[in-house]
Motif scaffolding. Structure first.
Motif, PDB file in Angstrom:
ATOM      1  N   ALA A 136       0.837  -1.204   0.000  1.00  0.00           N
ATOM      2  CA  ALA A 136       0.000   0.000   0.000  1.00  0.00           C
ATOM      3  C   ALA A 136       0.872   1.254   0.000  1.00  0.00           C
ATOM      4  O   ALA A 136       0.630   2.190  -0.773  1.00  0.00           O
ATOM      5  N   ILE A 137       1.896   1.274   0.839  1.00  0.00           N
ATOM      6  CA  ILE A 137       2.787   2.441   0.901  1.00  0.00           C
ATOM      7  C   ILE A 137       3.591   2.566  -0.389  1.00  0.00           C
ATOM      8  O   ILE A 137       3.714   3.666  -0.952  1.00  0.00           O
ATOM      9  N   GLY A 138       4.120   1.456  -0.883  1.00  0.00           N
ATOM     10  CA  GLY A 138       4.885   1.489  -2.136  1.00  0.00           C
ATOM     11  C   GLY A 138       4.039   1.966  -3.304  1.00  0.00           C
ATOM     12  O   GLY A 138       4.469   2.807  -4.104  1.00  0.00           O
ATOM     13  N   CYS A 139       2.827   1.435  -3.407  1.00  0.00           N
ATOM     14  CA  CYS A 139       1.919   1.871  -4.485  1.00  0.00           C
ATOM     15  C   CYS A 139       1.615   3.352  -4.367  1.00  0.00           C
ATOM     16  O   CYS A 139       1.560   4.063  -5.378  1.00  0.00           O
ATOM     17  N   GLY A 140       1.415   3.826  -3.146  1.00  0.00           N
ATOM     18  CA  GLY A 140       1.123   5.243  -2.935  1.00  0.00           C
ATOM     19  C   GLY A 140       2.280   6.139  -3.345  1.00  0.00           C
ATOM     20  O   GLY A 140       2.085   7.174  -3.990  1.00  0.00           O
ATOM     21  N   LEU A 141       3.490   5.740  -2.972  1.00  0.00           N
ATOM     22  CA  LEU A 141       4.666   6.530  -3.353  1.00  0.00           C
ATOM     23  C   LEU A 141       4.847   6.560  -4.868  1.00  0.00           C
ATOM     24  O   LEU A 141       5.097   7.622  -5.459  1.00  0.00           O
ATOM     25  N   ILE A 142       4.703   5.417  -5.486  1.00  0.00           N
ATOM     26  CA  ILE A 142       4.864   5.341  -6.939  1.00  0.00           C
ATOM     27  C   ILE A 142       3.735   6.088  -7.642  1.00  0.00           C
ATOM     28  O   ILE A 142       3.973   6.829  -8.603  1.00  0.00           O
ATOM     29  N   ALA A 143       2.515   5.948  -7.150  1.00  0.00           N
ATOM     30  CA  ALA A 143       1.390   6.685  -7.738  1.00  0.00           C
ATOM     31  C   ALA A 143       1.629   8.187  -7.647  1.00  0.00           C
ATOM     32  O   ALA A 143       1.327   8.930  -8.595  1.00  0.00           O
ATOM     33  N   GLY A 144       2.182   8.645  -6.530  1.00  0.00           N
ATOM     34  CA  GLY A 144       2.468  10.069  -6.377  1.00  0.00           C
ATOM     35  C   GLY A 144       3.481  10.569  -7.396  1.00  0.00           C
ATOM     36  O   GLY A 144       3.319  11.654  -7.965  1.00  0.00           O
ATOM     37  N   LEU A 145       4.524   9.786  -7.626  1.00  0.00           N
ATOM     38  CA  LEU A 145       5.510  10.171  -8.635  1.00  0.00           C
ATOM     39  C   LEU A 145       4.872  10.222 -10.022  1.00  0.00           C
ATOM     40  O   LEU A 145       5.038  11.198 -10.761  1.00  0.00           O
ATOM     41  N   TYR A 146       4.133   9.186 -10.373  1.00  0.00           N
ATOM     42  CA  TYR A 146       3.479   9.162 -11.680  1.00  0.00           C
ATOM     43  C   TYR A 146       2.460  10.292 -11.811  1.00  0.00           C
ATOM     44  O   TYR A 146       2.325  10.901 -12.879  1.00  0.00           O
ATOM     45  N   PHE A 147       1.747  10.577 -10.738  1.00  0.00           N
ATOM     46  CA  PHE A 147       0.773  11.678 -10.742  1.00  0.00           C
ATOM     47  C   PHE A 147       1.476  13.003 -11.048  1.00  0.00           C
ATOM     48  O   PHE A 147       0.978  13.812 -11.842  1.00  0.00           O
ATOM     49  N   ALA A 148       2.641  13.220 -10.437  1.00  0.00           N
ATOM     50  CA  ALA A 148       3.389  14.457 -10.693  1.00  0.00           C
ATOM     51  C   ALA A 148       3.772  14.554 -12.165  1.00  0.00           C
ATOM     52  O   ALA A 148       3.627  15.617 -12.785  1.00  0.00           O
ATOM     53  N   PHE A 149       4.238  13.457 -12.749  1.00  0.00           N
ATOM     54  CA  PHE A 149       4.586  13.483 -14.173  1.00  0.00           C
ATOM     55  C   PHE A 149       3.353  13.750 -15.024  1.00  0.00           C
ATOM     56  O   PHE A 149       3.411  14.527 -15.972  1.00  0.00           O
ATOM     57  N   SER A 150       2.240  13.119 -14.701  1.00  0.00           N
ATOM     58  CA  SER A 150       1.026  13.280 -15.499  1.00  0.00           C
ATOM     59  C   SER A 150       0.421  14.669 -15.392  1.00  0.00           C
ATOM     60  O   SER A 150      -0.166  15.165 -16.350  1.00  0.00           O
ATOM     61  N   THR A 151       0.529  15.290 -14.231  1.00  0.00           N
ATOM     62  CA  THR A 151      -0.192  16.552 -14.033  1.00  0.00           C
ATOM     63  C   THR A 151       0.629  17.809 -14.263  1.00  0.00           C
ATOM     64  O   THR A 151       0.051  18.866 -14.540  1.00  0.00           O
ATOM     65  N   PHE A 152       1.969  17.742 -14.131  1.00  0.00           N
ATOM     66  CA  PHE A 152       2.714  18.980 -14.392  1.00  0.00           C
ATOM     67  C   PHE A 152       4.128  18.802 -14.925  1.00  0.00           C
ATOM     68  O   PHE A 152       4.611  19.668 -15.647  1.00  0.00           O
ATOM     69  N   ILE A 153       4.812  17.720 -14.621  1.00  0.00           N
ATOM     70  CA  ILE A 153       6.201  17.607 -15.069  1.00  0.00           C
ATOM     71  C   ILE A 153       6.293  17.526 -16.590  1.00  0.00           C
ATOM     72  O   ILE A 153       7.095  18.241 -17.207  1.00  0.00           O
ATOM     73  N   MET A 154       5.485  16.693 -17.219  1.00  0.00           N
ATOM     74  CA  MET A 154       5.552  16.569 -18.681  1.00  0.00           C
ATOM     75  C   MET A 154       5.151  17.872 -19.364  1.00  0.00           C
ATOM     76  O   MET A 154       5.749  18.258 -20.367  1.00  0.00           O
ATOM     77  N   THR A 155       4.170  18.567 -18.815  1.00  0.00           N
ATOM     78  CA  THR A 155       3.783  19.870 -19.367  1.00  0.00           C
ATOM     79  C   THR A 155       4.934  20.860 -19.250  1.00  0.00           C
ATOM     80  O   THR A 155       5.236  21.603 -20.194  1.00  0.00           O
ATOM     81  N   ALA A 156       5.604  20.860 -18.108  1.00  0.00           N
ATOM     82  CA  ALA A 156       6.744  21.760 -17.913  1.00  0.00           C
ATOM     83  C   ALA A 156       7.878  21.426 -18.870  1.00  0.00           C
ATOM     84  O   ALA A 156       8.503  22.339 -19.446  1.00  0.00           O
TER      85      ALA A 156
END
Length: 162
Positions: A13-33
């Motif tokens: 659960a913790i590992g999935c959450g950490l990885i989901a957070g990283l992927y979420f950052a890429f999906s929502t603003f890193i790739m746009t930046a």
């Protein structure tokens, strides 16, 4: 065995959450930046990220969470009659298929192609940005859903423990 399953559920659960957070950052603003700084600079930055991540603490978490999720799926199947087994199985399958296989089949080959073409091709960057981000959205949703399913499994197991 119960303690091992509980520990695997917490770790997953913790590992999935950490990885989901990283992927979420890429999906929502890193790739746009990265796209905003131009194709050559964006591609160069993404290639740097891709090579740096391979030697980071992300990799043991990535593979460890995948192994734990696969084991939980197997345990869910083998211990089907126990509380939370169905959601353990579902969480493991969602994570292994939706995150790990998606990464291996789509994101990594796209990363390899970007590294091969370098930062000079605007059309390659545009294609990479669109396709990689789409599959990253899939990984984000799968990681988040697996995290939620592992939490539900923990709650189901806890609510029936003496």
């Amino acid at each position: 065995m119960q303690t091992l399953i509980t520990a695997l559920l917490w770790f997953s659960a913790i590992g999935c959450g950490l990885i989901a957070g990283l992927y979420f950052a890429f999906s929502t603003f890193i790739m746009t930046a990265l796209d905003r700084i131009g194709h050559a600079q964006g591609a160069a930055a993404m290639n740097s990220i891709n090579s740096t991540i391979l030697g980071s603490l992300f990799m043991p978490l990535f593979f460890g969470t995948t192994a734990a999720a696969a084991l939980l799926a197997l345990l869910g199947l083998v211990r089907w009659s126990e509380p939370g087994a169905m959601v353990m199985l579902a969480g493991g399958l969602v994570y292994v298929v939706g995150m790990f296989l998606c990464t291996v089949v789509y994101n990594v080959p796209l990363n390899n192609e970007l590294a091969r073409v370098g930062s000079g091709a605007a059309d390659a960057w545009a294609r990479y940005l669109k396709d990689w981000t789409f599959w990253n959205h899939v990984r984000t949703v799968a990681s988040t859903a697996a995290m939620a399913l592992f939490i539900v499994a923990l709650l189901a197991r806890h609510s029936t423990s003496p």
